[in-house]
Write an enzyme that holds these catalytic residues in place. Structure first.
Site, mmCIF file in Angstrom:
data_model
loop_
_atom_site.group_PDB
_atom_site.id
_atom_site.type_symbol
_atom_site.label_atom_id
_atom_site.label_comp_id
_atom_site.label_asym_id
_atom_site.label_seq_id
_atom_site.Cartn_x
_atom_site.Cartn_y
_atom_site.Cartn_z
ATOM 1 N N SER A 99 40.283 15.173 14.522
ATOM 2 C CA SER A 99 39.283 16.131 15.020
ATOM 3 C C SER A 99 38.543 15.586 16.234
ATOM 4 C CB SER A 99 38.273 16.461 13.922
ATOM 5 O OG SER A 99 38.913 16.906 12.761
HETATM 6 N N1 SAH Z 1 40.281 13.907 8.795
HETATM 7 C C1 SAH Z 1 41.435 13.727 9.636
HETATM 8 C C2 SAH Z 1 41.853 15.047 10.254
HETATM 9 C C3 SAH Z 1 43.228 15.351 9.876
HETATM 10 S S1 SAH Z 1 43.808 16.979 10.204
HETATM 11 C C4 SAH Z 1 41.209 12.633 10.666
HETATM 12 O O1 SAH Z 1 40.086 12.133 10.776
HETATM 13 O O2 SAH Z 1 42.158 12.262 11.351
HETATM 14 C C5 SAH Z 1 43.896 17.642 8.572
HETATM 15 C C6 SAH Z 1 44.762 16.916 7.586
HETATM 16 O O3 SAH Z 1 44.698 17.646 6.364
HETATM 17 C C7 SAH Z 1 46.231 16.826 7.959
HETATM 18 O O4 SAH Z 1 46.627 15.489 7.930
HETATM 19 C C8 SAH Z 1 46.915 17.624 6.847
HETATM 20 O O5 SAH Z 1 48.182 17.108 6.487
HETATM 21 C C9 SAH Z 1 45.927 17.503 5.713
HETATM 22 N N2 SAH Z 1 46.021 18.530 4.662
HETATM 23 C C10 SAH Z 1 46.299 19.853 4.791
HETATM 24 N N3 SAH Z 1 46.284 20.460 3.603
HETATM 25 C C11 SAH Z 1 46.004 19.494 2.682
HETATM 26 C C12 SAH Z 1 45.854 19.494 1.266
HETATM 27 N N4 SAH Z 1 46.029 20.597 0.520
HETATM 28 N N5 SAH Z 1 45.548 18.327 0.653
HETATM 29 C C13 SAH Z 1 45.395 17.182 1.362
HETATM 30 N N6 SAH Z 1 45.526 17.126 2.707
HETATM 31 C C14 SAH Z 1 45.816 18.255 3.358
#
Ligand code: SAH
Length: 229
Positions: free
Chosen positions: A80
C-alpha cells in the site's frame, strides 16, 4: 597502492551511504506524505520513520520505495501507499500491550510498521509463496513479535483471538462476520469494503457494548479479498 586503498574505503562506505540516502528519503516521505496530510500519532510516525520500506520491495522497485503510491509486489498484489499504511495504523489507536490481527500480509510492511508499536502482530496471507517470502524477510530483519500464517483470513485466527484491533489490507464485499466476532469489546477494525477493481470505502468498525458501529473514512482502491475454496 593509494588508489586501491581508496577503492576499498569507498566499497566499505557504500552500503552506509546507501542507507543514509534511504533514511533521507524516508524522512521526506514521513514529512511530506504523512505529517502534512494530518497524521499526528507519534508512535505511528516514529515507526514509519524506522521501517526500511525499500527492503520490502523487489530490487527493481527499490528506487521507487518511498514514492507516494502503492507498488507491485508480484502475484498481482501491491504494497500500500505509505500514507494509507500510516492512516490505517493511526486509526486503530495501537497501544503497547495490544494484540493485532492483520489480514493480507503481502510484503510484510504493514505488519512491520505495527510491530514497533504493539505487543504482538498476527498476520494472515492467502498466497502461500507471498506469505512465506514475507515470513523469511521479517525473520531476517529480526521482527520478533510477528507471526505469519498461510490461510484464508476470512476466518480470522481463532486460537489467538480476541484482538484489540484488526487491519484488513484487501477489499472485501462485506465485513467477514468471524472478524467481527474476534474483535475485543472496544476494539477497532479498519477494512476496505466494496466491489473488487472499483473504488471502495475504508470502513472503521468499532465494537461498543457488544454492538457494532461502522463509519466510512475515505474512498480507497485495494486489491480484492480472495477466498480459498
Ligand atoms: N499489507 C500488505 C498489503 C498487501 S496487498 C503490505 O503491507 O504489503 C493485500 C494482500 O492481501 C495480498 O497479498 C493478498 O494476497 C492478500 N489477501 C487477499 N485475500 C486474502 C485473504 N482472504 N486472506 C489472507 N490474505 C488475503
Amino acid at each position: 597502492m593509494r588508489l586501491s586503498l581508496l577503492i576499498v574505503f569507498v566499497l566499505w562506505l557504500y552500503p552506509s551511504l546507501q542507507e543514509k540516502d534511504f533514511s533521507h528519503l524516508r524522512e521526506k516521505m514521513v514529512k511530506e506524505q504523512i505529517e502534512r496530510r494530518g497524521i499526528t500519532d507519534q508512535a505511528t510516525l516514529s515507526s514509519m520513520r524506522k521501517v526500511q520500506r525499500h527492503l520490502f520491495v523487489s530490487d527493481d522497485m527499490v528506487d521507487h520505495a518511498y514514492e507516494d503510491r502503492p507498488l507491485p509486489i508480484g502475484y498481482g498484489q501491491t504494497i500500500s501507499q505509505p500514507y494509507i499504511v500510516a492512516f490505517m495504523t493511526e486509526i486503530i489507536q495501537p497501544g503497547p500491550d495490544h494484540h493485532v490481527l492483520e489480514i493480507g500480509t503481502g510484503s510484510g510492511y504493514q505488519a512491520a510498521v505495527l510491530s514497533g508499536i504493539v505487543k504482538e502482530v498476527y498476520s494472515i496471507e492467502i498466497i502461500d509463496s507471498l506469505g512465506s517470502q514475507a515470513r523469511n524477510r521479517l525473520d531476517k530483519l529480526d521482527y520478533k513479535n510477528i507471526q505469519v500464517r498461510l490461510a484464508d483470513g476470512y476466518h480470522g485466527w481463532k486460537d489467538k483471538a480476541p484482538f484489540d484491533a484488526i487491519v484488513v489490507t484487501a477489499a472485501a464485499e462485506h465485513i467477514p462476520p468471524p472478524l467481527i466476532a474476534q474483535l475485543k469489546e472496544n476494539g477497532r477494525m479498519i477494512i476496505p469494503v466494496g466491489s473488487p477493481f472499483m473504488i471502495q470505502q475504508l470502513m472503521l468498525v468499532e465494537k461498543k457494548n457488544g454492538r457494532v458501529h461502522t463509519s466510512g473514512m475515505m474512498p480507497v482502491q485495494f486489491v480484492p479479498f480472495k477466498r480459498r475454496q
